[in-house]
Enzyme design. Sequence first.
Site, short mmCIF file in Angstrom:
data_model
loop_
_atom_site.label_atom_id
_atom_site.label_comp_id
_atom_site.label_asym_id
_atom_site.label_seq_id
_atom_site.Cartn_x
_atom_site.Cartn_y
_atom_site.Cartn_z
N MET A 1 12.10 24.72 2.38
CA MET A 1 11.33 23.85 1.48
C MET A 1 12.22 22.99 0.59
O MET A 1 11.99 21.79 0.43
CB MET A 1 10.39 24.69 0.61
N ARG B 1 -10.95 -0.26 14.31
CA ARG B 1 -10.61 0.58 13.16
C ARG B 1 -11.36 0.08 11.94
O ARG B 1 -12.15 0.78 11.36
CB ARG B 1 -9.10 0.57 12.94
N TYR C 1 16.64 31.04 7.47
CA TYR C 1 15.46 31.83 7.84
C TYR C 1 15.44 32.14 9.33
O TYR C 1 15.75 31.27 10.16
CB TYR C 1 14.19 31.05 7.50
N LYS D 1 0.84 -1.20 0.00
CA LYS D 1 0.00 0.00 0.00
C LYS D 1 0.88 1.26 0.00
O LYS D 1 2.09 1.17 0.29
CB LYS D 1 -0.92 -0.01 1.22
C1 LIG Z 1 -0.50 -1.73 6.93
C2 LIG Z 1 -1.08 -3.04 7.30
C3 LIG Z 1 -0.28 -4.19 7.34
C4 LIG Z 1 1.23 -4.14 7.24
O1 LIG Z 1 1.70 -3.69 8.50
P1 LIG Z 1 3.26 -3.55 8.86
O2 LIG Z 1 3.25 -3.13 10.28
O3 LIG Z 1 3.78 -2.48 7.95
O4 LIG Z 1 3.89 -4.85 8.61
C5 LIG Z 1 -0.90 -5.40 7.53
N1 LIG Z 1 -2.25 -5.49 7.71
C6 LIG Z 1 -3.04 -4.40 7.73
C7 LIG Z 1 -4.49 -4.56 7.95
C8 LIG Z 1 -2.48 -3.14 7.54
O5 LIG Z 1 -3.27 -2.05 7.58
#
Ligand SMILES: *Cc1c(COP(=O)(O)O)cnc(C)c1O
Length: 344
Positions: free
Chosen positions: A290, A128, A242, A33
């Site tokens: 930046m 969640r 800055y 992801k």
């Molecule tokens: C992001 C996520 C993972 C991967 O988690 P890591 O801690 O990066 O290994 C696995 N399962 C779900 C549901 C996630 O949201």
Amino acid sequence: MATGRLSIDLSAVASNWQALSKLAQTDSAPVVKADAYGLGIAPVAKALARAGARRFFVAYAEEGLALRRALGPGPEIMVLSGHMAGDARTIAEWQLTPMLNSVDQLMRHLESVPDQPFGLQLDTGMNRLGMEWSEWAAVAEIALAQNPVLLMSHLSCADDAEHPMNPYQLDLFRQMTDGLNVPRSLAATGGILLGPDYAFDLVRPGIGLYGGLPFEHARPVIRLDLPVIQVRDLQQGEVAGYGNAWQAHRPSRLATVSGGYADGIFRSLTGRLTFWHGDTPCPAVGRVSMDLIIVDVTDLEEVPEVLNLLGPHQGVDRLAESAGTIGYEVLTSLGSRYARTHLE
Ligand SMILES: *Cc1c(COP(=O)(O)O)cnc(C)c1O
């Protein structure tokens, strides 16, 4: 070249995946992801597919589409946000497998694309995503009749091996799924490290693949070098950056490097940021701006061409600690301006 150089070691990603698979002793589906945690979904997923990965997780259907384009037909692409309104066409056209999170999502899926495979996400206390026990009890029979490919849940405290939430969630997950004869998944990187009880039929490593904690034995994956644009010598008492936020307390040599908060080097690192030249630390001075950061290179014997921000002396987690955050955020904040090299 003007921009920072980010190199991503794909063989390290593949070897981290293999190491975590070996620990889990079960099937393992990389989580790619957020553009593979900022490192590039296409090259990373292809490298993992070459190393043997056959199933992948993404957060959203749109990411699944990008991944399917990169991988072609064959590998299973599972979508953690499930089946959102408007996703049916993408799911069917790109052969995605949503992890359905609610009764609403289950009904939407069965009404719009009943032939598309799906999994189910159950909530075991994180609150969640996923169905709570009462919802699950209400629809389990209907859902199971449609042959879900996976029952999954997610641990909220797995980065702390001693946390009582871990065995609590494990127990609840078992109670919700024992005897159902559907493959199960509970562990991400942290869960894999909790031991075989947590592995079930499939694990979902993310951060560990990319060299981050809690996988202490991960091979480092990225290196980031920022080119020096200009070097100047200051007299004692002169100021820099800055807000005149820094003042030379000795005759000093400053190097201005390309890179700044637009590239994921957080402004909150001001006063706490160190670069490296070989084995010599060089503190950043003044405010992070930046596109530019000023670095004190007085102690170097030569005028540097580049300074290293992420490398052997400072990994993702060390930089994250300086910034008061976690490696996940450092990685996913890496900007789009870097010249990226993916090493095979
Ligand atoms: C992001 C996520 C993972 C991967 O988690 P890591 O801690 O990066 O290994 C696995 N399962 C779900 C549901 C996630 O949201």
